[in-house]
Design a protein around this motif. Structure first.
Motif, short mmCIF file in Angstrom:
data_model
loop_
_atom_site.label_atom_id
_atom_site.label_comp_id
_atom_site.label_asym_id
_atom_site.label_seq_id
_atom_site.Cartn_x
_atom_site.Cartn_y
_atom_site.Cartn_z
N THR A 51 7.37 -36.87 7.48
CA THR A 51 8.39 -35.90 7.85
C THR A 51 8.24 -34.64 7.00
O THR A 51 7.53 -34.66 5.98
CB THR A 51 9.79 -36.51 7.65
OG1 THR A 51 9.96 -36.85 6.26
CG2 THR A 51 9.99 -37.75 8.52
N PRO A 52 8.88 -33.54 7.40
CA PRO A 52 8.70 -32.27 6.70
C PRO A 52 9.02 -32.32 5.20
O PRO A 52 9.93 -33.02 4.76
CB PRO A 52 9.64 -31.33 7.44
CG PRO A 52 9.65 -31.87 8.84
CD PRO A 52 9.66 -33.37 8.63
N GLY A 53 8.23 -31.53 4.49
CA GLY A 53 8.30 -31.41 3.03
C GLY A 53 6.88 -31.27 2.51
O GLY A 53 5.93 -31.18 3.29
N GLU A 101 1.61 -29.58 3.06
CA GLU A 101 2.93 -29.08 3.44
C GLU A 101 3.13 -29.47 4.90
O GLU A 101 2.46 -28.97 5.80
CB GLU A 101 3.02 -27.56 3.29
CG GLU A 101 4.37 -27.02 3.73
CD GLU A 101 4.44 -25.51 3.77
OE1 GLU A 101 5.44 -25.00 4.30
OE2 GLU A 101 3.51 -24.84 3.29
N ILE A 102 4.06 -30.39 5.13
CA ILE A 102 4.31 -30.88 6.47
C ILE A 102 5.40 -29.99 7.07
O ILE A 102 6.55 -30.02 6.62
CB ILE A 102 4.70 -32.37 6.44
CG1 ILE A 102 3.53 -33.15 5.83
CG2 ILE A 102 5.04 -32.86 7.84
CD1 ILE A 102 3.91 -34.38 5.09
N VAL A 103 5.01 -29.19 8.04
CA VAL A 103 5.90 -28.20 8.64
C VAL A 103 6.71 -28.83 9.76
O VAL A 103 7.91 -28.58 9.90
CB VAL A 103 5.08 -27.00 9.16
CG1 VAL A 103 5.96 -25.96 9.83
CG2 VAL A 103 4.26 -26.38 8.03
N GLU A 104 6.06 -29.64 10.60
CA GLU A 104 6.69 -30.40 11.67
C GLU A 104 6.24 -31.85 11.49
O GLU A 104 5.12 -32.08 11.02
CB GLU A 104 6.23 -29.89 13.03
CG GLU A 104 6.60 -28.46 13.32
CD GLU A 104 5.96 -27.93 14.60
OE1 GLU A 104 5.25 -28.69 15.31
OE2 GLU A 104 6.14 -26.73 14.87
N PRO A 105 7.08 -32.83 11.83
CA PRO A 105 6.68 -34.23 11.65
C PRO A 105 5.27 -34.48 12.20
O PRO A 105 4.95 -34.04 13.30
CB PRO A 105 7.73 -35.02 12.43
CG PRO A 105 8.94 -34.13 12.41
CD PRO A 105 8.39 -32.72 12.49
N VAL A 106 4.44 -35.16 11.39
CA VAL A 106 3.07 -35.42 11.80
C VAL A 106 2.83 -36.91 12.05
O VAL A 106 3.46 -37.77 11.44
CB VAL A 106 2.03 -34.90 10.77
CG1 VAL A 106 2.11 -33.40 10.62
CG2 VAL A 106 2.18 -35.56 9.43
#
Length: 115
Positions: A51-53, A101-106
């Motif tokens: 998830t983002p973060g 850096e996770i911008v949108e869930p991957v």
């Protein structure tokens, strides 16, 4: 068996942050499904969701990634940021250190080879 098809996630997931991954921004979470392990334990493959973060990561093995969903910016220590998205495929050498850096869930497929 000489052929193994990676199924959709079927095993009990690992829901804690993996070794070598440290949260440095936001409150990202990760879930890992290891669907394949070689007999000698040096190769694993499966699924990963985050998830983002932002995480700082230090890799212990070589990794091939095929990103299925989401968007991330990967910045090697001392290097330039690279944005990745759905359909992208990429490789990390075993000595990679840097940020995810996770911008949108991957969601990704991965294969890791340990030394």
């Amino acid at each position: 068996m000489t052929f193994f098809k990676i199924p959709k996630p079927t095993v009990d997931p690992i829901t804690s942050d993996l070794a070598g991954w440290t949260k440095i921004g936001g409150e990202p979470t990760m879930t890992t499904w290891i669907e394949y392990s070689s007999a000698d334990g040096k190769i694993i493959a499966g699924w990963w969701h985050a998830t983002p973060g932002t995480y700082y990561a230090e890799y212990a093995g070589w990794e091939f990634v095929h990103l299925i969903e989401g968007k991330a910016i990967i910045t090697p220590k001392g290097g330039q940021p690279v944005e990745v998205g759905p359909g992208d495929a990429f490789v990390f050498e075993a000595d990679f250190k840097g940020e995810w850096e996770i911008v949108e869930p991957v969601k990704k497929h991965f294969t890791i080879r340990f030394p």
